[in-house]
Structure formats: structure tokens, C-alpha cells
Design an enzyme around this catalytic site. Structure first.
Site, mmCIF file in Angstrom:
data_model
loop_
_atom_site.group_PDB
_atom_site.id
_atom_site.type_symbol
_atom_site.label_atom_id
_atom_site.label_comp_id
_atom_site.label_asym_id
_atom_site.label_seq_id
_atom_site.Cartn_x
_atom_site.Cartn_y
_atom_site.Cartn_z
ATOM 1 N N GLU A 80 0.802 -1.223 0.000
ATOM 2 C CA GLU A 80 0.000 0.000 0.000
ATOM 3 C C GLU A 80 0.838 1.278 0.000
ATOM 4 O OE1 GLU A 80 -2.521 -0.581 3.395
ATOM 5 O OE2 GLU A 80 -3.982 -1.747 2.251
ATOM 6 N N GLU A 111 8.997 -21.689 7.854
ATOM 7 C CA GLU A 111 9.639 -20.716 8.737
ATOM 8 C C GLU A 111 10.786 -21.324 9.543
ATOM 9 O OE1 GLU A 111 7.398 -20.275 12.890
ATOM 10 O OE2 GLU A 111 6.058 -19.889 11.199
#
Length: 299
Positions: A80, A111
Site C-alpha cells: 500500500e 519458517e
């Protein structure tokens, strides 16, 4: 080692016995504690902002990194920034363990591969960059590999965590701790810890953009007007900031080739597009500085 983000809160042991209104009220009450936890970390957020501003002014980049929910929040914030502030697409780069496939579905095992993360970030980072890593527990192996590569390359490192005793805090340039405590649903760090991460990221990126001159007053003057709604917002901002009539704002924006900052400097100073653009270039993109310098020169 006991982790505060994994601890069980005995006050919520009756969670599955509550009726729906009481259940959502309990979750909301827990969420309401998050802003206070983030407020306690504001000095460290400010330090991270200053590091990022210095990196970006030097032509370097800001990287976000996280696994699972942390990585998805990182991608959301980074995506954004360019349309909101007119920042080039490659200045804020988000990395999530497992890549794009992990955005839509959980890939929890990825992860744990510290070596793969180290190799990934060794190729992505450069000296002078800033790496902001997010991990509620503060111990994620993916981030351990990322931070190791950053240190080797000479990139600054920031950790955002909800664990005051985070193992990955050692050696970081800044540690931002939003101590949100146990979750209402034990271990579900997409709740309070995730909300804290979102608040930290939005505060961080917005403050960085303001400090770099991508706003004028509290207006998104760097906005990319890529649809009808945003084109209308652009004209409204020009009118609000300059006091000029809508038609005059539209004409200035057209002459400026759609560049909001240039159009605003034109409206505030009476300068033509070329002079307004030159003033902005000389002011490092800061509208206020460009206007002041142009008016002083003209006077």
C-alpha cells in the site's frame, strides 16, 4: 523457555462456554489492550523511522520480513505504500517465508529453514538497507537467517515482537516490543500480537513517508491517481490545500502531467509547471520547502 505469546490466560478458560454476545465482547476487550502496548514502544518506533529515512535518503531500501501472519501483514503494508505516497515500487520490499504461495494458505514448516532464509536475504539485501523483521515470539528461524545475512552485509536491523525477552533481540539496532501478553485464544498470535504488528507497521511506514516529504500537511499529496475515485480525491486535495477553484485545480494538474506535488506548487506560487517541478527537485520533493524557496526567490 516460557513464551508470553504462548501462555494460557486463566481468565479466558471459559471461552467455549460463553454465548455469542459475551464471546465477541471478550475478544474485543482483549483487543482493546493493544494500543497501550504499542504506545509503550513509540520511542523505539521513532528510532526505527529515523533509520529508515536515512536509508531511503541514501538510495537504499527498506525490507520487511516475517512468517505466517507476520509475513502477510508485512506484504499488506508494503503493497500500500507506493500508491498511497508515490514511493517507487522497489523502495519497500516485503518477504514472507514460503513466498507468494504462503499468502493464501498456511505453510508453517517453511519458517523453520534458517539456512534457506539466510541465502534468500544474502541475495536480496545490500549494505545500507534496513531490514525490519516481525515475529510475535521473537525467535522465528526464518528471521534468524534473515538477520544473520543483514549483519554480514551491513544492513541495519529492527525487530518487532511481543516478547520482551525475544532471543532475536540480541544484536538488533532497534527492538520494538509491543508486550500484548497471552492471547484470548491461547497461542493464536494473529489476534493481539498481530493487531499490534499492524499498528506498528502503519505507524512506521506513514511516519517514514511524512518525514520524506510525501505529504503536505496531512494530505496524501504523493498519491497515485490510478482510478476515478483517486482522481477525484486528487482534485479535492488540491482544492483543500490551495483554496483554488476545482477548474483551476484541474487545469494545473493537467499542465503538471498529473503530478500532484507539481500542481500544488503551481497553485500555491503561481509558477508554471517547469519552474514548480524545478523547485521541487531543488527541495528534495518537499512541497513546503519548494514553495518557500520559490516565493523567497521571486520576492
Amino acid at each position: 523457555m516460557s513464551l508470553p505469546t504462548e501462555a494460557r490466560d486463566p481468565r479466558n478458560a471459559d471461552l467455549d462456554l460463553l454465548d455469542t454476545p459475551a464471546l465477541v465482547a471478550r475478544i474485543h476487550a482483549a483487543d482493546a489492550t493493544v494500543p497501550g502496548a504499542v504506545a509503550a514502544a513509540l520511542p523505539d518506533i521513532a528510532r526505527a523511522v529515523d533509520l529508515a529515512v536515512a536509508a531511503l535518503r541514501a538510495g537504499r531500501r527498506v525490507h520487511y520480513a516475517g512468517a505466517g501472519s507476520s509475513g502477510r501483514l508485512a506484504v499488506l503494508d508494503a503493497a500500500e505504500i507506493p500508491p498511497t505516497f508515490g514511493v517507487p515500487d522497489d523502495r519497500f520490499v516485503a518477504h514472507i517465508a514460503g513466498g507468494e504461495a504462503a499468502l493464501r494458505r498456511a505453510l508453517e514448516s517453511v519458517e523453520d529453514d534458517e539456512a534457506a532464509a539466510r541465502a534468500e536475504f544474502a541475495a536480496a539485501l545490500a549494505a545500507g538497507d534496513l531490514l525490519l523483521g516481525l515475529a510475535a515470539s521473537g525467535r522465528t528461524p526464518y528471521l534468524a537467517g534473515a538477520f544473520a545475512a543483514a549483519v554480514e552485509l551491513g544492513a541495519a536491523t529492527v525487530l518487532v515482537t511481543s516478547n520482551p525477552a525475544a532471543p532475536l533481540a540480541a544484536g538488533r539496532d532497534v527492538v520494538i516490543v509491543a508486550d500484548t501478553g497471552p492471547e484470548v485464544l491461547t497461542g493464536s498470535t494473529r489476534l493481539k500480537a498481530g493487531t499490534a504488528q499492524k499498528l506498528v507497521l502503519h505507524t512506521f511506514s506513514t511516519a517514514v513517508a511524512v518525514r520524506l516529504g510525501h505529504t503536505y500537511s496531512n494530505l496524501m499529496i504523493g498519491l497515485r491517481a490510478t482510478n476515478a475515485k483517486l482522481r477525484g480525491r486528487s482534485l479535492a486535495m488540491l482544492a483543500e490545500a490551495s483554496g483554488a477553484a476545482p477548474g483551476e485545480c484541474a487545469a494545473a494538474l493537467a499542465e503538471a502531467g498529473g503530478e500532484l506535488k507539481t500542481a500544488l506548487v503551481m497553485l500555491l506560487t503561481g509558477a508554471p509547471a517547469g519552474a514548480a517541478r524545478a523547485a521541487l527537485d531543488g527541495a528534495g520533493g518537499y512541497v513546503r520547502v519548494a514553495v518557500e524557496r520559490h516565493l523567497r526567490y521571486q520576492g
